[in-house]
Write an enzyme that holds these catalytic residues in place. Sequence first.
Site, PDB file in Angstrom:
ATOM      1  N   ASP A 121      -9.514 127.690  53.775  1.00  0.00           N
ATOM      2  CA  ASP A 121     -10.844 128.145  53.352  1.00  0.00           C
ATOM      3  C   ASP A 121     -11.805 128.084  54.535  1.00  0.00           C
ATOM      4  O   ASP A 121     -11.594 127.351  55.495  1.00  0.00           O
ATOM      5  CB  ASP A 121     -11.378 127.287  52.196  1.00  0.00           C
ATOM      6  CG  ASP A 121     -11.451 125.806  52.542  1.00  0.00           C
ATOM      7  OD1 ASP A 121     -10.470 125.280  53.097  1.00  0.00           O
ATOM      8  OD2 ASP A 121     -12.495 125.168  52.290  1.00  0.00           O
ATOM      9  N   ASP A 154     -12.786 126.924  62.736  1.00  0.00           N
ATOM     10  CA  ASP A 154     -12.743 126.010  61.586  1.00  0.00           C
ATOM     11  C   ASP A 154     -12.311 126.781  60.347  1.00  0.00           C
ATOM     12  O   ASP A 154     -13.136 127.360  59.702  1.00  0.00           O
ATOM     13  CB  ASP A 154     -14.125 125.377  61.417  1.00  0.00           C
ATOM     14  CG  ASP A 154     -14.182 124.380  60.275  1.00  0.00           C
ATOM     15  OD1 ASP A 154     -13.124 124.012  59.745  1.00  0.00           O
ATOM     16  OD2 ASP A 154     -15.300 123.971  59.900  1.00  0.00           O
ATOM     17  N   GLU A 188     -11.082 122.563  51.649  1.00  0.00           N
ATOM     18  CA  GLU A 188     -11.543 121.439  52.468  1.00  0.00           C
ATOM     19  C   GLU A 188     -13.059 121.391  52.521  1.00  0.00           C
ATOM     20  O   GLU A 188     -13.667 120.338  52.466  1.00  0.00           O
ATOM     21  CB  GLU A 188     -10.980 121.558  53.890  1.00  0.00           C
ATOM     22  CG  GLU A 188     -11.158 120.312  54.752  1.00  0.00           C
ATOM     23  CD  GLU A 188     -12.496 120.232  55.493  1.00  0.00           C
ATOM     24  OE1 GLU A 188     -12.851 119.147  55.951  1.00  0.00           O
ATOM     25  OE2 GLU A 188     -13.194 121.250  55.594  1.00  0.00           O
ATOM     26  N   GLU A 189     -13.680 122.561  52.639  1.00  0.00           N
ATOM     27  CA  GLU A 189     -15.125 122.616  52.839  1.00  0.00           C
ATOM     28  C   GLU A 189     -15.901 122.247  51.573  1.00  0.00           C
ATOM     29  O   GLU A 189     -17.114 122.084  51.625  1.00  0.00           O
ATOM     30  CB  GLU A 189     -15.544 124.020  53.319  1.00  0.00           C
ATOM     31  CG  GLU A 189     -14.879 124.463  54.621  1.00  0.00           C
ATOM     32  CD  GLU A 189     -15.375 123.705  55.864  1.00  0.00           C
ATOM     33  OE1 GLU A 189     -16.222 122.799  55.698  1.00  0.00           O
ATOM     34  OE2 GLU A 189     -14.900 124.012  56.961  1.00  0.00           O
ATOM     35  N   ASP A 214      -4.644 116.310  61.823  1.00  0.00           N
ATOM     36  CA  ASP A 214      -5.516 117.267  61.133  1.00  0.00           C
ATOM     37  C   ASP A 214      -6.568 117.774  62.128  1.00  0.00           C
ATOM     38  O   ASP A 214      -6.627 117.306  63.257  1.00  0.00           O
ATOM     39  CB  ASP A 214      -6.180 116.580  59.926  1.00  0.00           C
ATOM     40  CG  ASP A 214      -6.852 117.564  58.956  1.00  0.00           C
ATOM     41  OD1 ASP A 214      -6.700 118.798  59.118  1.00  0.00           O
ATOM     42  OD2 ASP A 214      -7.526 117.092  58.024  1.00  0.00           O
TER      43      ASP A 214
HETATM   44 ZN   LIG Z   1     -12.760 122.370  58.841  1.00  0.00          ZN
END
Ligand SMILES: [Zn+2]
Length: 485
Positions: A121, A154, A188-189, A214
Amino acid sequence: MKRLFLMMLLGICLLAAVLVTRAVGFSSRQVTPEAAAPFSVDADAAAVRLAGALRLKTLAASEGRPAEDAAFAALHDYLREHFPRVHAELRREPQGAHSVLYTWPGTDASLRPVLLMGHLDVVPVEPGTEGTWTRPPFSGDIADGYVWGRGALDDKGSVLAILEAVEALLAAGHRPKRTVLFAFGADEEVGGLGAEAMAKLLRERGVTLESVLDEGGMMLTGTVPGVKAPVAVVGVAEKGMVSVELVAEGEGGHSSMPPRQTAVGVLSRAVSRLEEEPMPAELRGGSRALFDFVGPEMPFGMRLVFANLWLFEPLVVRQLAARPSTNAAVRTTTAATMFEGSVKDNVLPARARAVVNFRTLPGDTVQGVLEHVRRVVDDPRVKVGTLGFISEASPVSRTDTEAWSVLQRSIRQVFPETLVAPYLMVGATDARHFAGLSDSVYRFMPLHLEREDLARLHGRDERVSIQGYAKAVRFYAQYLRNATH
Ligand SMILES: [Zn+2]
């Protein structure tokens, strides 16, 4: 009198001798590994594959907006199509909404698996700013030596670079001795439920991990004073978070005949006390480890200070605490973020509410924060509770394990000019969910950024250089080789 003076002089000389001896003996923690195995990356082809993935608008569900299901489904199809060997030879287990766990079985089942992570994501583009991007945010344009688009850094960049590395290693006939797991979350966000579910699954299967890698720290130049070389910072811990809600109740009514203090006044005093008395600053939780690794690389004067923290720690902490960016690395921070009172200018508040967001240093706990708040506010009229999402600070991963050494060696093999150092991450990553499965959880992305590039993360003009991306692929391949044989 003369005797006293001589004694003092002797004391000073002794102290100086101790300080200098320690500074001289403060030896480098950097390693010089053997050369990396040959590995060639077709940088342009890899860039094209990344660009295609950036065009898919994979936004997770958030506040009234559903997840972009079609985009996630398209991304999974895209990965299947462009990484055929990965999909032929690895076990693929979809998890929850769009997250996925891959297993690359090793030849020696007695070895603990390593886990690599990333997330599919991306954060949305702030409405109204689309037009300010040099290239449209979901264009996946390749221009001026860069791949442009939301997620380039990201964190689709990491996911795709990992898959490029695995695809190439499979093509070269690499068979890992140690099993490798790949956990790619899809939210994740917005909290990381996907990663949480995958960690739970592994726990249920009785898996313990050799290490976790990670997203997180990157390679930066000019961020550590006195150090000219780029520093690869590896997150060995991340801060926790709790929002504390303060509520005061009042009489209400018209403001023409007010009491001496309203509910807003009561709360103002509480918030002001919390700002005046933050939780104590201390060099720990990963921040001390940073100086153990970069200290020996500094000019002599600074080396003297960091080699003698037994004496200079209070001085160093005071310096760090003076700036917001470094203050966050040495203490649980206090940020008053919300304040509500009456709904009208001439109405007394029957209820006032303030929210103070704390980011906890590893070692501090949510319970500890609540005790701190009650003690500092010290006012029975103020009710103290928590609000929303809470996470405890992570444990601090070790830097004396084989897993750390594998990571450190891999970074230096691919980026020999770079110093490697652990640090504390002030933001959260999906890795926190795996803390119980390994004592070696590391957060690092093999990308070199300039200081001005940091604003591209979650900001405008996110992009990755084609050459930098190819090196990231090379890093993951080298890391996988080192970690699995
Ligand atoms: Zn990230």
